[in-house]
Design a protein around this motif. Structure first.
Motif, PDB file in Angstrom:
ATOM      1  N   LEU A 175      85.307 120.975   7.288  1.00  0.00           N
ATOM      2  CA  LEU A 175      86.416 121.267   8.019  1.00  0.00           C
ATOM      3  C   LEU A 175      87.518 121.348   7.105  1.00  0.00           C
ATOM      4  N   ARG A 176      87.589 120.639   6.145  1.00  0.00           N
ATOM      5  CA  ARG A 176      88.750 120.629   5.062  1.00  0.00           C
ATOM      6  C   ARG A 176      88.928 122.004   4.323  1.00  0.00           C
ATOM      7  N   SER A 177      87.590 122.691   4.155  1.00  0.00           N
ATOM      8  CA  SER A 177      87.600 123.935   3.460  1.00  0.00           C
ATOM      9  C   SER A 177      87.709 124.972   4.511  1.00  0.00           C
ATOM     10  N   GLN A 178      87.116 124.545   5.844  1.00  0.00           N
ATOM     11  CA  GLN A 178      87.335 125.727   6.742  1.00  0.00           C
ATOM     12  C   GLN A 178      87.751 125.284   7.868  1.00  0.00           C
ATOM     13  N   PRO A 179      88.921 124.800   8.028  1.00  0.00           N
ATOM     14  CA  PRO A 179      89.342 124.102   9.372  1.00  0.00           C
ATOM     15  C   PRO A 179      89.325 124.867  10.610  1.00  0.00           C
ATOM     16  N   HIS A 180      89.351 126.170  10.700  1.00  0.00           N
ATOM     17  CA  HIS A 180      89.496 127.171  11.768  1.00  0.00           C
ATOM     18  C   HIS A 180      87.970 127.322  12.179  1.00  0.00           C
ATOM     19  N   ALA A 181      87.147 127.065  11.655  1.00  0.00           N
ATOM     20  CA  ALA A 181      85.733 127.610  11.644  1.00  0.00           C
ATOM     21  C   ALA A 181      85.055 126.922  12.928  1.00  0.00           C
ATOM     22  N   LYS A 182      84.477 127.370  13.751  1.00  0.00           N
ATOM     23  CA  LYS A 182      83.476 126.813  14.868  1.00  0.00           C
ATOM     24  C   LYS A 182      82.322 126.005  14.280  1.00  0.00           C
ATOM     25  N   VAL A 183      82.127 125.038  14.977  1.00  0.00           N
ATOM     26  CA  VAL A 183      80.933 124.005  14.324  1.00  0.00           C
ATOM     27  C   VAL A 183      79.883 124.322  15.495  1.00  0.00           C
ATOM     28  N   MET A 184      78.525 124.831  14.970  1.00  0.00           N
ATOM     29  CA  MET A 184      77.696 125.048  15.718  1.00  0.00           C
ATOM     30  C   MET A 184      76.654 124.261  15.221  1.00  0.00           C
ATOM     31  N   SER A 185      75.572 123.953  16.205  1.00  0.00           N
ATOM     32  CA  SER A 185      74.372 123.339  16.079  1.00  0.00           C
ATOM     33  C   SER A 185      73.375 124.046  15.158  1.00  0.00           C
ATOM     34  N   LEU A 186      72.397 123.265  14.537  1.00  0.00           N
ATOM     35  CA  LEU A 186      71.393 124.301  14.028  1.00  0.00           C
ATOM     36  C   LEU A 186      70.414 124.921  14.935  1.00  0.00           C
ATOM     37  N   GLU A 187      70.097 124.423  16.017  1.00  0.00           N
ATOM     38  CA  GLU A 187      69.319 124.974  17.126  1.00  0.00           C
ATOM     39  C   GLU A 187      70.206 126.428  17.464  1.00  0.00           C
ATOM     40  N   TRP A 188      71.260 126.583  17.384  1.00  0.00           N
ATOM     41  CA  TRP A 188      71.820 127.857  17.859  1.00  0.00           C
ATOM     42  C   TRP A 188      71.685 128.775  16.617  1.00  0.00           C
ATOM     43  N   LEU A 189      71.810 128.620  15.499  1.00  0.00           N
ATOM     44  CA  LEU A 189      71.261 129.406  14.374  1.00  0.00           C
ATOM     45  C   LEU A 189      69.924 129.854  14.577  1.00  0.00           C
ATOM     46  N   CYS A 190      69.000 128.889  14.620  1.00  0.00           N
ATOM     47  CA  CYS A 190      67.519 129.211  14.874  1.00  0.00           C
ATOM     48  C   CYS A 190      67.359 130.150  16.070  1.00  0.00           C
ATOM     49  N   ARG A 191      67.951 130.147  17.226  1.00  0.00           N
ATOM     50  CA  ARG A 191      68.018 131.048  18.359  1.00  0.00           C
ATOM     51  C   ARG A 191      68.453 132.336  18.065  1.00  0.00           C
ATOM     52  N   CYS A 192      69.498 132.444  17.140  1.00  0.00           N
ATOM     53  CA  CYS A 192      70.069 133.762  16.798  1.00  0.00           C
ATOM     54  C   CYS A 192      69.106 134.347  16.108  1.00  0.00           C
ATOM     55  N   ILE A 193      68.495 133.742  14.849  1.00  0.00           N
ATOM     56  CA  ILE A 193      67.481 134.194  14.085  1.00  0.00           C
ATOM     57  C   ILE A 193      66.376 134.731  14.853  1.00  0.00           C
ATOM     58  N   VAL A 194      65.564 134.052  15.955  1.00  0.00           N
ATOM     59  CA  VAL A 194      64.447 134.202  16.569  1.00  0.00           C
ATOM     60  C   VAL A 194      64.962 135.544  17.848  1.00  0.00           C
ATOM     61  N   GLU A 195      65.742 135.471  18.306  1.00  0.00           N
ATOM     62  CA  GLU A 195      66.176 136.562  19.207  1.00  0.00           C
ATOM     63  C   GLU A 195      66.937 137.775  18.642  1.00  0.00           C
ATOM     64  N   LYS A 196      67.471 137.750  17.206  1.00  0.00           N
ATOM     65  CA  LYS A 196      67.917 138.486  16.627  1.00  0.00           C
ATOM     66  C   LYS A 196      69.263 139.262  17.164  1.00  0.00           C
ATOM     67  N   ARG A 197      69.858 138.155  17.459  1.00  0.00           N
ATOM     68  CA  ARG A 197      71.133 138.412  18.360  1.00  0.00           C
ATOM     69  C   ARG A 197      72.147 137.253  18.177  1.00  0.00           C
ATOM     70  N   VAL A 198      73.376 137.502  18.448  1.00  0.00           N
ATOM     71  CA  VAL A 198      74.156 136.514  18.609  1.00  0.00           C
ATOM     72  C   VAL A 198      74.189 135.591  19.945  1.00  0.00           C
ATOM     73  N   ILE A 199      73.677 134.460  19.906  1.00  0.00           N
ATOM     74  CA  ILE A 199      73.642 133.609  21.192  1.00  0.00           C
ATOM     75  C   ILE A 199      75.210 133.354  21.560  1.00  0.00           C
ATOM     76  N   PRO A 200      75.456 133.308  22.752  1.00  0.00           N
ATOM     77  CA  PRO A 200      76.566 132.864  23.346  1.00  0.00           C
ATOM     78  C   PRO A 200      77.110 131.627  22.851  1.00  0.00           C
ATOM     79  N   GLU A 201      78.343 131.325  22.283  1.00  0.00           N
ATOM     80  CA  GLU A 201      78.541 129.917  21.698  1.00  0.00           C
ATOM     81  C   GLU A 201      79.226 129.059  22.816  1.00  0.00           C
ATOM     82  N   ASP A 202      78.172 128.629  23.818  1.00  0.00           N
ATOM     83  CA  ASP A 202      78.757 127.854  24.960  1.00  0.00           C
ATOM     84  C   ASP A 202      78.440 126.250  24.555  1.00  0.00           C
ATOM     85  N   SER A 203      78.880 125.373  25.367  1.00  0.00           N
ATOM     86  CA  SER A 203      78.856 123.779  25.028  1.00  0.00           C
ATOM     87  C   SER A 203      77.371 123.607  24.587  1.00  0.00           C
TER      88      SER A 203
END
Length: 265
Positions: free
Chosen positions: A41-69
Motif C-alpha cells: 500500500l505504500r507503493s500503490q496506495p490507490h490500488a484495490k486489495v483483492m483476495s487470492l480467491e478473486w484472482l483464481c475465479r478470474c482465471i478459471v472463468e476467463k473474465r473479470v469477476i465483480p469486485e464485491d465485498s
C-alpha cells in the motif's frame, strides 16, 4: 541499498522523468503478513486489495469477476493515508505549502518537513535517506528543485522514485466523502507539468472560456495555467483560443467573427 555518503552527480534533469508502474489491484493471500500489505500500500496506495480467491475465479472463468465485498478486502482510507510520507516543494508559497501540510496531517499522513524548507537540497547521505523515505512529492512542475533532487537521488541509489503529484491531486482526494487516495493517472492535472515555462507554442497565449460553470470552469482555468497560457474571462479580438463547451452563444459567435480559434476542453 544504503545511500552513499559521497555527493551525488548532478546531471541535467531529463525532460521526461521515468514513469512509475501503476497497479490497479493488490492480490493478497489470507495468510499474508500485515507488514506485506503495508509495504504494497505504500507503493500503490490507490490500488484495490483483492483476495487470492478473486484472482483464481478470474482465471478459471476467463473474465473479470465483480469486485464485491466477497472478494474485496476493505482497507480504510485512514490506514492508507497513515502509511504515506510527503515532501512539499518550496516552489509553492510558504502559506500555500503550510495549508497543504495541514490538510495532509489531518488525513493522517506524515510530512518530511526539512525537505519542505530546502529550496536547493544538498546531496548528502541524510538528504538521500529523507528523499527515498517519501512516498509522495507535491510539486507544480518536474523541473522544481525538489523533483530534480528526488529523481537524481533515486536514480543514484537504485530506488523507485516517489509519486510526483500536484496540489490538484490532493484537492481531488479531499472532494470525496471517503477521502480516498486517488491514482495520479486519473486526471492530467494530478501530475506535475514537464516544465514551469509551459508547453512550447502555447505558453503566453490568451485563452477565453464559455459554457463551463463551477468546478468545470475552474478546471479549464487550471489547465490553461498548466500549459503556460493566460486565462481571461473577457473575450477580445486578441484572444488566441476560446475553450467552448457548446458551439453556440454570444462568445462563440464573436469568436467566429474575430477569427479566434475555438476548441473544447
Amino acid at each position: 541499498p544504503s545511500p552513499s555518503p559521497s555527493p551525488f552527480p548532478s546531471p541535467s534533469p531529463s525532460p521526461s522523468p521515468p514513469q512509475r508502474f501503476i497497479a490497479s489491484h493488490i492480490v493478497l493471500s489470507q495468510h499474508a503478513e500485515t507488514t506485506l500489505l503495508d509495504r504494497a500500500l505504500r507503493s500503490q496506495p490507490h490500488a484495490k486489495v483483492m483476495s487470492l480467491e478473486w484472482l483464481c475465479r478470474c482465471i478459471v472463468e476467463k473474465r473479470v469477476i465483480p469486485e464485491d465485498s466477497t472478494y474485496c478486502l476493505r482497507v480504510t482510507s485512514k490506514r492508507r493515508w497513515s502509511l504515506l510520507r510527503f515532501a512539499v516543494c518550496p516552489s509553492y508559497s510558504k502559506e500555500y505549502a503550510d495549508a497543504l501540510c495541514a490538510r495532509l496531517t489531518a488525513l493522517g499522513a506524515s510530512i518530511e518537513r526539512k525537505l519542505c524548507l530546502d529550496e536547493q537540497p544538498s546531496y548528502t547521505a541524510e538528504t538521500a535517506q529523507r528523499l527515498v523515505a517519501c512516498t509522495h512529492v507535491l510539486a507544480p512542475a518536474f523541473t522544481s528543485p525538489l523533483c530534480v533532487a528526488v529523481l537524481r537521488v533515486c536514480r543514484a541509489v537504485g530506488y523507485e522514485r516517489p509519486w510526483l503529484v500536484t496540489a490538484h491531486w490532493l484537492l481531488g482526494c479531499l472532494r470525496g466523502a471517503e477521502k480516498e487516495v486517488l491514482s495520479p493517472a486519473e486526471h492530467v492535472l494530478f501530475q506535475p507539468v514537464r516544465t514551469a515555462d509551459g508547453v512550447p507554442g502555447l505558453a503566453g497565449l490568451t485563452f477565453g472560456v464559455t459554457g463551463y460553470e463551477g468546478d468545470r470552469r475552474r478546471e479549464v482555468r487550471s489547465l490553461v495555467l498548466a500549459l503556460g497560457g493566460v486565462y481571461t474571462e473577457v473575450l477580445k479580438p486578441t484572444t488566441a483560443l476560446l475553450v467552448a463547451a457548446h458551439r453556440s452563444g454570444a462568445k462563440y459567435e464573436k469568436a467566429l467573427q474575430w477569427g479566434v480559434q475555438v476548441i473544447d476542453r
